[in-house]
Write an enzyme that holds these catalytic residues in place. Structure first.
Site, PDB file in Angstrom:
ATOM      1  N   LYS A  85      44.559 -49.543  53.818  1.00 23.79           N
ATOM      2  CA  LYS A  85      45.409 -50.713  54.033  1.00 23.79           C
ATOM      3  C   LYS A  85      45.069 -51.317  55.389  1.00 23.79           C
ATOM      4  O   LYS A  85      45.085 -50.613  56.412  1.00 23.79           O
ATOM      5  CB  LYS A  85      46.864 -50.241  53.988  1.00 23.79           C
ATOM      6  CG  LYS A  85      47.878 -51.257  53.574  1.00 23.79           C
ATOM      7  CD  LYS A  85      49.226 -50.553  53.382  1.00 23.79           C
ATOM      8  CE  LYS A  85      50.321 -51.512  53.013  1.00 23.79           C
ATOM      9  NZ  LYS A  85      51.644 -50.844  53.023  1.00 23.79           N
TER      10      LYS A  85
HETATM   11  O1  G3P Z   1      55.031 -51.315  52.745  1.00 23.45           O
HETATM   12  C1  G3P Z   1      55.182 -52.606  53.173  1.00 23.45           C
HETATM   13  C2  G3P Z   1      56.491 -53.271  52.847  1.00 23.45           C
HETATM   14  O2  G3P Z   1      56.898 -52.975  51.555  1.00 23.45           O
HETATM   15  C3  G3P Z   1      57.556 -53.127  53.898  1.00 23.45           C
HETATM   16  O3  G3P Z   1      58.822 -53.484  53.465  1.00 23.45           O
HETATM   17  O4  G3P Z   1      61.268 -53.444  53.752  1.00 23.45           O
HETATM   18  O5  G3P Z   1      59.800 -53.002  55.733  1.00 23.45           O
HETATM   19  O6  G3P Z   1      59.991 -55.295  54.771  1.00 23.45           O
HETATM   20  P1  G3P Z   1      60.030 -53.825  54.499  1.00 23.45           P
END
Ligand code: G3P
Length: 218
Positions: A85
Site C-alpha cells: 500500500k
Molecule cells: O484503511 C484505510 C481507511 O479505511 C481508513 O478509514 O475510518 O480511518 O477514515 P478511516
C-alpha cells in the site's frame, strides 16, 4: 463485491475468517499502531496472512520513492498475498509503477478525487482506495467519488480495482455495492452490523416459541 476487513486486530480477523466472510484485509499505520504494543508489526502482518487467504494490504511509511520501493519489497516478502500500500502522492505513484514492474500487487491509498484515481490507474495500481467516510466528514459526498471512478474506469477500460475505504456504516457498504465498487473494506463492527435486521430477530423468536409448544426435538 469482495468484502475486506479494515483492521489489524487478530481476534476480529479470526472471528470473521471463521465465518468464511472475508476476502482480504487492509491495514494502515494507524490500525497497526492500535494493536501492536511491544510486538513487531511484521509478526502481526504474517499472522494476518496466515489467517486469511486473500490479498492483505500492508502500508509503507516512507515518503520518498526509493525508500517506499525498498519498504515495499520487504512487505511483499512477508507473504505471497501481501499487497503493498502506497500513498497517492507523486512519489507514491512512482513507487507504485516501480513495484508493479517488479511484479508486486499494489494498493494506492488516500484517494480523494477522480483525478487522483485516474493517476493510480495509469500507475498500474492493482487497487485504488477512495476514502468515502473522510469525504463525508468534511461535508462532501464520498459516494459520488465511487460513482465517478467507476464511470471513468469503465469508459477507458482501466483494470485497477476500486476498493471503497473509510467505511463508517452499513449504508456505505450497500451503496458501494450498488455503484459497482470491486471491493469494500470495513471495520469489523460494520461487517457484523450488515447481518442485523429487527425482523430477523422477531421472526426467529416467533418460530422458536411455536416450535417449543411441540415439546419435540430435532
Ligand atoms: O484503511 C484505510 C481507511 O479505511 C481508513 O478509514 O475510518 O480511518 O477514515 P478511516
Amino acid at each position: 463485491m469482495k468484502i475486506f476487513l479494515d483492521t489489524a486486530d487478530l481476534d476480529e480477523i479470526r472471528r470473521a475468517a471463521d465465518a468464511g466472510l472475508v476476502d482480504g484485509i487492509t491495514t494502515n499505520p494507524s490500525l497497526i499502531s492500535k494493536v501492536a504494543g511491544d510486538r513487531d508489526p511484521k509478526e502481526i502482518y504474517l499472522k494476518i496472512c496466515e489467517i486469511v487467504d486473500g490479498p492483505i494490504s500492508l502500508e509503507v511509511v516512507a515518503t520518498d520513492r526509493e525508500t517506499m520501493v525498498v519498504e515495499g519489497r520487504k512487505l511483499a516478502a512477508i507473504h505471497e498475498n501481501a499487497v503493498v500500500k502506497v500513498p497517492l502522492t507523486e512519489d507514491g505513484l512512482k513507487a507504485c509503477r516501480d513495484l508493479r514492474s517488479e511484479g508486486f500487487s499494489t494498493n494506492v491509498t488516500l484517494c480523494f478525487s477522480v483525478s487522483q484515481a485516474l493517476l493510480a490507474a495509469k500507475a498500474g495500481a492493482t487497487y485504488v482506495s477512495p476514502f468515502v467516510g473522510r469525504i463525508d466528514d468534511i461535508s462532501g459526498e464520498g459516494m459520488d467519488l465511487i460513482h465517478q471512478i467507476r464511470q471513468v474506469y469503465d469508459t477507458y477500460g482501466y483494470e485497477t480495482q476500486i476498493l471503497a475505504a473509510s467505511i463508517r456504516h452499513p449504508v456505505h457498504v450497500v451503496e458501494s455495492m450498488m455503484l459497482g465498487a470491486d471491493c469494500c473494506t470495513m471495520p469489523p463492527k460494520v461487517l457484523w452490523q450488515l447481518s442485523k435486521h429487527p425482523l430477523t430477530d422477531r421472526g426467529l423468536e416467533g418460530f422458536l416459541a411455536d416450535w417449543n409448544k411441540l415439546g419435540a426435538e430435532i
